[in-house]
Motif scaffolding. Structure first.
Motif, PDB file in Angstrom:
ATOM      1  N   ASN A 136       0.853  -1.189   0.000  1.00  0.00           N
ATOM      2  CA  ASN A 136       0.000   0.000   0.000  1.00  0.00           C
ATOM      3  C   ASN A 136       0.892   1.243   0.000  1.00  0.00           C
ATOM      4  O   ASN A 136       1.339   1.714   1.043  1.00  0.00           O
ATOM      5  N   VAL A 137       1.167   1.705  -1.192  1.00  0.00           N
ATOM      6  CA  VAL A 137       2.159   2.761  -1.412  1.00  0.00           C
ATOM      7  C   VAL A 137       1.643   4.090  -0.835  1.00  0.00           C
ATOM      8  O   VAL A 137       0.490   4.468  -1.083  1.00  0.00           O
ATOM      9  N   PHE A 138       2.496   4.743  -0.059  1.00  0.00           N
ATOM     10  CA  PHE A 138       2.240   6.048   0.583  1.00  0.00           C
ATOM     11  C   PHE A 138       1.233   5.959   1.733  1.00  0.00           C
ATOM     12  O   PHE A 138       0.829   6.987   2.278  1.00  0.00           O
ATOM     13  N   MET A 139       0.802   4.756   2.115  1.00  0.00           N
ATOM     14  CA  MET A 139      -0.181   4.615   3.196  1.00  0.00           C
ATOM     15  C   MET A 139       0.530   4.610   4.545  1.00  0.00           C
ATOM     16  O   MET A 139       1.484   3.866   4.741  1.00  0.00           O
ATOM     17  N   ASP A 140       0.028   5.440   5.455  1.00  0.00           N
ATOM     18  CA  ASP A 140       0.677   5.642   6.754  1.00  0.00           C
ATOM     19  C   ASP A 140      -0.113   4.909   7.842  1.00  0.00           C
ATOM     20  O   ASP A 140      -1.090   5.428   8.366  1.00  0.00           O
ATOM     21  N   VAL A 141       0.335   3.691   8.146  1.00  0.00           N
ATOM     22  CA  VAL A 141      -0.283   2.872   9.190  1.00  0.00           C
ATOM     23  C   VAL A 141       0.737   2.717  10.316  1.00  0.00           C
ATOM     24  O   VAL A 141       1.879   2.335  10.069  1.00  0.00           O
ATOM     25  N   ARG A 142       0.325   3.051  11.521  1.00  0.00           N
ATOM     26  CA  ARG A 142       1.269   2.999  12.648  1.00  0.00           C
ATOM     27  C   ARG A 142       0.802   2.001  13.695  1.00  0.00           C
ATOM     28  O   ARG A 142      -0.394   1.832  13.915  1.00  0.00           O
ATOM     29  N   VAL A 143       1.780   1.367  14.323  1.00  0.00           N
ATOM     30  CA  VAL A 143       1.510   0.377  15.366  1.00  0.00           C
ATOM     31  C   VAL A 143       2.120   0.896  16.660  1.00  0.00           C
ATOM     32  O   VAL A 143       3.311   1.234  16.694  1.00  0.00           O
ATOM     33  N   ASP A 144       1.301   0.974  17.729  1.00  0.00           N
ATOM     34  CA  ASP A 144       1.860   1.483  18.986  1.00  0.00           C
ATOM     35  C   ASP A 144       2.399   0.325  19.832  1.00  0.00           C
ATOM     36  O   ASP A 144       2.355  -0.840  19.432  1.00  0.00           O
ATOM     37  N   ALA A 145       2.897   0.663  21.000  1.00  0.00           N
ATOM     38  CA  ALA A 145       3.561  -0.340  21.845  1.00  0.00           C
ATOM     39  C   ALA A 145       2.609  -1.447  22.272  1.00  0.00           C
ATOM     40  O   ALA A 145       3.052  -2.564  22.586  1.00  0.00           O
ATOM     41  N   ASP A 146       1.322  -1.159  22.287  1.00  0.00           N
ATOM     42  CA  ASP A 146       0.329  -2.182  22.661  1.00  0.00           C
ATOM     43  C   ASP A 146      -0.144  -2.991  21.455  1.00  0.00           C
ATOM     44  O   ASP A 146      -1.017  -3.858  21.593  1.00  0.00           O
ATOM     45  N   GLY A 147       0.382  -2.677  20.269  1.00  0.00           N
ATOM     46  CA  GLY A 147      -0.022  -3.397  19.063  1.00  0.00           C
ATOM     47  C   GLY A 147      -1.252  -2.821  18.405  1.00  0.00           C
ATOM     48  O   GLY A 147      -1.759  -3.401  17.437  1.00  0.00           O
ATOM     49  N   CYS A 148      -1.745  -1.692  18.901  1.00  0.00           N
ATOM     50  CA  CYS A 148      -2.915  -1.062  18.272  1.00  0.00           C
ATOM     51  C   CYS A 148      -2.492  -0.357  16.985  1.00  0.00           C
ATOM     52  O   CYS A 148      -1.413   0.247  16.918  1.00  0.00           O
ATOM     53  N   VAL A 149      -3.347  -0.434  15.985  1.00  0.00           N
ATOM     54  CA  VAL A 149      -3.045   0.082  14.647  1.00  0.00           C
ATOM     55  C   VAL A 149      -3.867   1.339  14.389  1.00  0.00           C
ATOM     56  O   VAL A 149      -5.081   1.346  14.633  1.00  0.00           O
ATOM     57  N   THR A 150      -3.204   2.395  13.939  1.00  0.00           N
ATOM     58  CA  THR A 150      -3.923   3.625  13.592  1.00  0.00           C
ATOM     59  C   THR A 150      -3.529   4.079  12.192  1.00  0.00           C
ATOM     60  O   THR A 150      -2.408   3.844  11.729  1.00  0.00           O
ATOM     61  N   LEU A 151      -4.469   4.724  11.554  1.00  0.00           N
ATOM     62  CA  LEU A 151      -4.309   5.191  10.177  1.00  0.00           C
ATOM     63  C   LEU A 151      -4.100   6.705  10.169  1.00  0.00           C
ATOM     64  O   LEU A 151      -4.830   7.423  10.844  1.00  0.00           O
ATOM     65  N   HIS A 152      -3.112   7.147   9.387  1.00  0.00           N
ATOM     66  CA  HIS A 152      -2.811   8.573   9.293  1.00  0.00           C
ATOM     67  C   HIS A 152      -2.816   8.992   7.827  1.00  0.00           C
ATOM     68  O   HIS A 152      -2.611   8.164   6.936  1.00  0.00           O
ATOM     69  N   PRO A 153      -3.018  10.282   7.549  1.00  0.00           N
ATOM     70  CA  PRO A 153      -3.069  10.720   6.145  1.00  0.00           C
ATOM     71  C   PRO A 153      -1.754  10.429   5.428  1.00  0.00           C
ATOM     72  O   PRO A 153      -0.676  10.548   6.017  1.00  0.00           O
ATOM     73  N   PRO A 154      -1.811  10.067   4.152  1.00  0.00           N
ATOM     74  CA  PRO A 154      -0.579   9.818   3.394  1.00  0.00           C
ATOM     75  C   PRO A 154       0.294  11.082   3.376  1.00  0.00           C
ATOM     76  O   PRO A 154      -0.205  12.164   3.060  1.00  0.00           O
ATOM     77  N   PRO A 155       1.598  10.961   3.704  1.00  0.00           N
ATOM     78  CA  PRO A 155       2.455  12.145   3.744  1.00  0.00           C
ATOM     79  C   PRO A 155       3.014  12.548   2.385  1.00  0.00           C
ATOM     80  O   PRO A 155       3.747  13.530   2.280  1.00  0.00           O
ATOM     81  N   SER A 156       2.689  11.801   1.342  1.00  0.00           N
ATOM     82  CA  SER A 156       3.242  12.070   0.006  1.00  0.00           C
ATOM     83  C   SER A 156       2.764  13.412  -0.535  1.00  0.00           C
ATOM     84  O   SER A 156       1.628  13.826  -0.308  1.00  0.00           O
ATOM     85  N   ARG A 157       3.672  14.068  -1.257  1.00  0.00           N
ATOM     86  CA  ARG A 157       3.356  15.360  -1.900  1.00  0.00           C
ATOM     87  C   ARG A 157       3.254  15.170  -3.413  1.00  0.00           C
ATOM     88  O   ARG A 157       3.729  14.166  -3.947  1.00  0.00           O
ATOM     89  N   PRO A 158       2.671  16.154  -4.101  1.00  0.00           N
ATOM     90  CA  PRO A 158       2.518  16.012  -5.555  1.00  0.00           C
ATOM     91  C   PRO A 158       3.864  15.714  -6.235  1.00  0.00           C
ATOM     92  O   PRO A 158       4.848  16.426  -5.995  1.00  0.00           O
ATOM     93  N   GLY A 159       3.890  14.680  -7.042  1.00  0.00           N
ATOM     94  CA  GLY A 159       5.103  14.322  -7.776  1.00  0.00           C
ATOM     95  C   GLY A 159       5.971  13.296  -7.083  1.00  0.00           C
ATOM     96  O   GLY A 159       6.903  12.762  -7.698  1.00  0.00           O
ATOM     97  N   ASP A 160       5.699  13.016  -5.810  1.00  0.00           N
ATOM     98  CA  ASP A 160       6.490  11.999  -5.110  1.00  0.00           C
ATOM     99  C   ASP A 160       6.292  10.647  -5.773  1.00  0.00           C
ATOM    100  O   ASP A 160       5.200  10.315  -6.236  1.00  0.00           O
ATOM    101  N   ARG A 161       7.381   9.848  -5.774  1.00  0.00           N
ATOM    102  CA  ARG A 161       7.290   8.554  -6.443  1.00  0.00           C
ATOM    103  C   ARG A 161       7.988   7.437  -5.682  1.00  0.00           C
ATOM    104  O   ARG A 161       8.932   7.672  -4.927  1.00  0.00           O
ATOM    105  N   LEU A 162       7.511   6.252  -5.934  1.00  0.00           N
ATOM    106  CA  LEU A 162       8.171   5.011  -5.514  1.00  0.00           C
ATOM    107  C   LEU A 162       8.479   4.248  -6.782  1.00  0.00           C
ATOM    108  O   LEU A 162       7.601   4.103  -7.645  1.00  0.00           O
ATOM    109  N   GLU A 163       9.727   3.773  -6.904  1.00  0.00           N
ATOM    110  CA  GLU A 163      10.094   3.002  -8.091  1.00  0.00           C
ATOM    111  C   GLU A 163      10.545   1.605  -7.686  1.00  0.00           C
ATOM    112  O   GLU A 163      11.311   1.429  -6.730  1.00  0.00           O
ATOM    113  N   LEU A 164      10.068   0.644  -8.463  1.00  0.00           N
ATOM    114  CA  LEU A 164      10.420  -0.769  -8.259  1.00  0.00           C
ATOM    115  C   LEU A 164      10.984  -1.330  -9.550  1.00  0.00           C
ATOM    116  O   LEU A 164      10.423  -1.088 -10.625  1.00  0.00           O
TER     117      LEU A 164
END
Ligand SMILES: [Zn+2]
Length: 200
Positions: A136-164
């Motif tokens: 899930n490219v640019f997806m911001d999912v965080r795990v805290d010390a208790d294992g709880c999962v929270t979703l945050h807005p994607p931090p990517s800016r216009p033009g940012d890329r991932l290459e494979l």
């Protein structure tokens, strides 16, 4: 005859599938910023072999991707390697959004990554139940010390890329994620571009 494809734009809440030759580079580009793209990778020689988030996390010993990391299949083979990453925030924990997932929120008939991947990958003989794990490219999912999962807005800016870079012939499904919740309230387009190995 150009060997590099022009960038293609995926409209909001849509998907596509592409065929990559070994050595080809696929760029995923966040056109407008703050938008997730889901990738589903399959070996073109045998589409029952696919990207495994569990194997990849196991071998990397972390849940964050870095440049130089491989994406592994469930057969422990390297499918692709990260060659450029402008953002450094991608998710390998959550499954692609699906119509059933939206129905649990009482949003019926909602567009979804899973449905878009299913439609795009059908011509390659890949069915809905084979689409399990995505990067899930640019997806911001965080795990805290208790294992709880929270979703945050994607931090990517216009033009940012991932290459494979493909390390074997691949079929890759790509979406502009359909979940408003995942994409800071508004679903936006995603672009992708393929650079042929012959050009590199
Ligand atoms: Zn999605």
């Amino acid at each position: 005859m150009p060997v590099s494809s022009p960038p293609r734009i995926l409209a909001p809440q849509t998907g596509a599938a592409v065929r990559l030759g070994c050595g080809d580079v696929l760029a995923i580009i966040d056109t407008a910023g703050g938008q997730v793209a889901d990738l589903a990778l399959f070996s073109a020689a045998d589409v029952t072999e696919s990207f495994s988030t569990g194997r990849t996390i196991d071998y990397l010993e972390r849940i964050k991707l870095r440049v130089g990391d491989a994406l592994y299949s469930q057969r422990s083979e390297e499918l692709a390697v990260v060659t450029r990453d402008d953002v450094g925030v991608h998710d390998m924990l959550l499954a692609p959004c699906s119509q059933a997932m939206f129905a649990r929120r009482r949003e019926f008939g909602h567009a979804s990554c899973h449905a878009n991947l299913t439609t795009a990958l059908a011509p390659y003989g890949i069915g809905a139940d084979a689409i399990v794990a995505t990067l899930n490219v640019f997806m911001d999912v965080r795990v805290d010390a208790d294992g709880c999962v929270t979703l945050h807005p994607p931090p990517s800016r216009p033009g940012d890329r991932l290459e494979l870079r493909a390390l074997r012939d691949l079929v890759v499904g790509i979406t502009a994620c359909s979940s408003e919740l995942t994409n800071a309230g508004r679903c936006k387009p995603v672009s992708y571009q393929i650079q042929s190995a012959a050009e590199l």
